[in-house]
Design a protein around this motif. Structure first.
Motif, PDB file in Angstrom:
ATOM      1  N   SER A 253      41.150  30.324  42.717  1.00  0.00           N
ATOM      2  CA  SER A 253      41.805  29.617  41.594  1.00  0.00           C
ATOM      3  C   SER A 253      41.761  28.044  41.935  1.00  0.00           C
ATOM      4  CB  SER A 253      43.314  29.964  41.800  1.00  0.00           C
ATOM      5  OG  SER A 253      43.804  29.874  42.943  1.00  0.00           O
TER       6      SER A 253
ATOM      7  N   ASN B 183      35.586  34.837  27.500  1.00  0.00           N
ATOM      8  CA  ASN B 183      36.720  34.765  26.351  1.00  0.00           C
ATOM      9  C   ASN B 183      36.409  35.784  25.449  1.00  0.00           C
ATOM     10  OD1 ASN B 183      37.985  32.657  27.394  1.00  0.00           O
ATOM     11  ND2 ASN B 183      37.370  31.191  26.050  1.00  0.00           N
TER      12      ASN B 183
ATOM     13  N   GLY C  64      35.496  26.188  32.758  1.00  0.00           N
ATOM     14  CA  GLY C  64      35.974  25.613  31.670  1.00  0.00           C
ATOM     15  C   GLY C  64      36.739  26.326  30.773  1.00  0.00           C
ATOM     16  N   PRO C  65      36.900  25.874  29.464  1.00  0.00           N
ATOM     17  CA  PRO C  65      38.076  26.780  28.523  1.00  0.00           C
ATOM     18  C   PRO C  65      37.377  28.063  28.105  1.00  0.00           C
ATOM     19  CG  PRO C  65      36.782  24.880  27.217  1.00  0.00           C
ATOM     20  CD  PRO C  65      36.608  24.757  28.720  1.00  0.00           C
ATOM     21  N   SER C  66      36.003  28.298  28.230  1.00  0.00           N
ATOM     22  CA  SER C  66      35.262  29.441  27.609  1.00  0.00           C
ATOM     23  C   SER C  66      35.379  30.729  28.829  1.00  0.00           C
ATOM     24  CB  SER C  66      33.872  29.028  27.394  1.00  0.00           C
ATOM     25  OG  SER C  66      33.223  28.546  28.592  1.00  0.00           O
TER      26      SER C  66
ATOM     27  N   LYS D 186      29.760  32.488  31.309  1.00  0.00           N
ATOM     28  CA  LYS D 186      29.717  32.154  30.094  1.00  0.00           C
ATOM     29  C   LYS D 186      28.846  32.841  29.106  1.00  0.00           C
ATOM     30  CE  LYS D 186      31.044  27.178  29.913  1.00  0.00           C
ATOM     31  NZ  LYS D 186      30.413  25.781  29.961  1.00  0.00           N
TER      32      LYS D 186
ATOM     33  N   SER E 231      38.187  33.090  30.769  1.00  0.00           N
ATOM     34  CA  SER E 231      39.420  33.519  31.058  1.00  0.00           C
ATOM     35  C   SER E 231      39.581  33.911  32.371  1.00  0.00           C
ATOM     36  CB  SER E 231      40.016  34.590  29.938  1.00  0.00           C
ATOM     37  OG  SER E 231      39.708  34.208  28.638  1.00  0.00           O
TER      38      SER E 231
ATOM     39  N   LYS F 261      46.562  39.901  30.668  1.00  0.00           N
ATOM     40  CA  LYS F 261      47.013  38.644  31.463  1.00  0.00           C
ATOM     41  C   LYS F 261      46.643  39.000  33.024  1.00  0.00           C
ATOM     42  CE  LYS F 261      49.660  35.374  29.786  1.00  0.00           C
ATOM     43  NZ  LYS F 261      50.709  35.492  28.653  1.00  0.00           N
TER      44      LYS F 261
ATOM     45  N   THR G 267      38.413  25.252  40.452  1.00  0.00           N
ATOM     46  CA  THR G 267      39.068  24.545  39.340  1.00  0.00           C
ATOM     47  C   THR G 267      38.287  23.746  38.506  1.00  0.00           C
ATOM     48  OG1 THR G 267      40.002  23.314  40.913  1.00  0.00           O
ATOM     49  CG2 THR G 267      41.675  24.885  39.887  1.00  0.00           C
TER      50      THR G 267
ATOM     51  N   ARG H  47      29.416  30.768  37.140  1.00  0.00           N
ATOM     52  CA  ARG H  47      30.040  30.249  35.967  1.00  0.00           C
ATOM     53  C   ARG H  47      29.171  30.348  34.589  1.00  0.00           C
ATOM     54  NH1 ARG H  47      30.629  24.174  35.031  1.00  0.00           N
ATOM     55  NH2 ARG H  47      28.361  24.490  35.366  1.00  0.00           N
TER      56      ARG H  47
END
Length: 288
Positions: free
Chosen positions: A235, A164, A243-245, A225, A247, A172, A239, A221
DNA sequence: CGATAGCTGTTGACTTTTCG
DNA sequence: CGAAAAGTCAACAGCTATCG
């Protein structure tokens, strides 16, 4: 010529090593050496070339091996067909997993909720003959699907995963060539995903600067991070991992997609369990 | 460089299993 | 039951790697 001789030959040929074969077959090594010689005498040729203490399949052996291998597989199928006719339960499905391994536990547990009698043997390490012994393979490399019977399960987009706090995270989407110089985290070269993403990079005209290689998507992953690099992220199959960290960036050029296939060997006999699994897997991937 | 240990496949002598 | 097939053990031969 006896069935047993052929089984012995197949194992010896597979490893090109009598001692190893003898351990697998639970017979003594001299016994195998003798049986092999008998077979060779009957055929009138040597199937292996002897180099001192080593043996290596020669052209006769390789030709014969292909036939024996397929004959023995065929017999196995025949046994299954008979078990099926007898209505014998439970049934076993051998499944080779080359792609989408993260989805497999959920796929199998959903399947077993409905069909608890079906058992699975899972294989993840491909070898030359490996996938031939399996009932099904889940894979995404088109070249492996050729010459086999298969159905596409799902096509998924492949994103670029960045931490992130990475400058690119605000975008995007991007063209792949923009990340030419970035440090990449990647799966090992023998993995389907890696081979496909290498092709994407080659298409864009660069070789990815791979600073970390791992066998495990979850390790990839973790490394993203930790800010150690960026990585290709399929994708759908990943999935649950992402996680959210992290993008995920859409790649505009080239179009980065892959198709996951279910494949089986052409002459395969489909047991009841096989038919159930095939249609269930098709639906499962369709609903993802 | 040669001695040596450690593998691996082959062979001889013998035992066990299989099958008519 | 008895011969043939299949298996075992032990000895051996050929090769490789290692070590002083």
């Amino acid at each position: 010529m006896e069935l047993q001789q052929l089984k012995y030959f197949e194992t010896i040929a597979r490893y090109e090593n009598i001692t190893k074969a003898s351990k697998l077959l639970l017979v003594s090594q001299p016994s195998l050496s003798r049986t092999l010689k008998q077979l060779e005498n009957e055929l009138g040729v040597n199937l292996f070339d002897r180099y001192g203490r080593n043996i290596k399949l020669n052209r006769y052996g390789r030709a014969f091996f292909r036939k024996v291998h397929s004959a023995l597989n065929s017999i196995e199928d025949g046994k299954k067909e008979i078990d099926d006719m007898k209505g014998k339960e439970p049934q076993n499905i051998k499944l080779m997993i080359s792609s989408a391994s993260g989805l497999i536990p959920d796929l199998l547990s959903s399947f077993r909720e409905i069909h608890p009698n079906v058992r699975f043997s899972l294989f993840q390490n491909k070898n030359e003959y490996g996938s031939d012994d399996c009932d099904f393979s889940i894979l995404s490399l088109y070249s492996y699907v050729l010459n086999k019977s298969s159905i596409p399960l799902r096509t998924e987009e492949i994103y670029l995963g960045v931490p992130n706090n990475h400058p690119l995270a605000r975008k995007k989407s991007l063209n792949l060539i923009e990340v030419e110089k970035e440090p990449f985290i990647s799966l090992k070269p023998n993995k389907d995903l890696r081979r496909i993403t290498d092709i994407f990079c080659e298409y864009s005209g660069f070789k990815p600067n791979i600073v970390f290689e791992s066998d495990e998507p979850s390790m990839v992953r973790g490394l993203i991070k930790a800010g150690l690099g960026i990585a290709f992220v399929p994708s759908i199959s990943w999935t649950k991992l992402i996680g959210p960290s992290i993008s995920l960036l859409h790649i505009d050029i080239p179009k980065c997609k892959r198709t996951i296939y279910l494949s089986w060997k052409e002459e395969k006999y489909f047991t009841k369990a096989d038919k159930l699994f095939k249609s269930f897997t098709q639906k499962y991937f369709g609903n993802l």
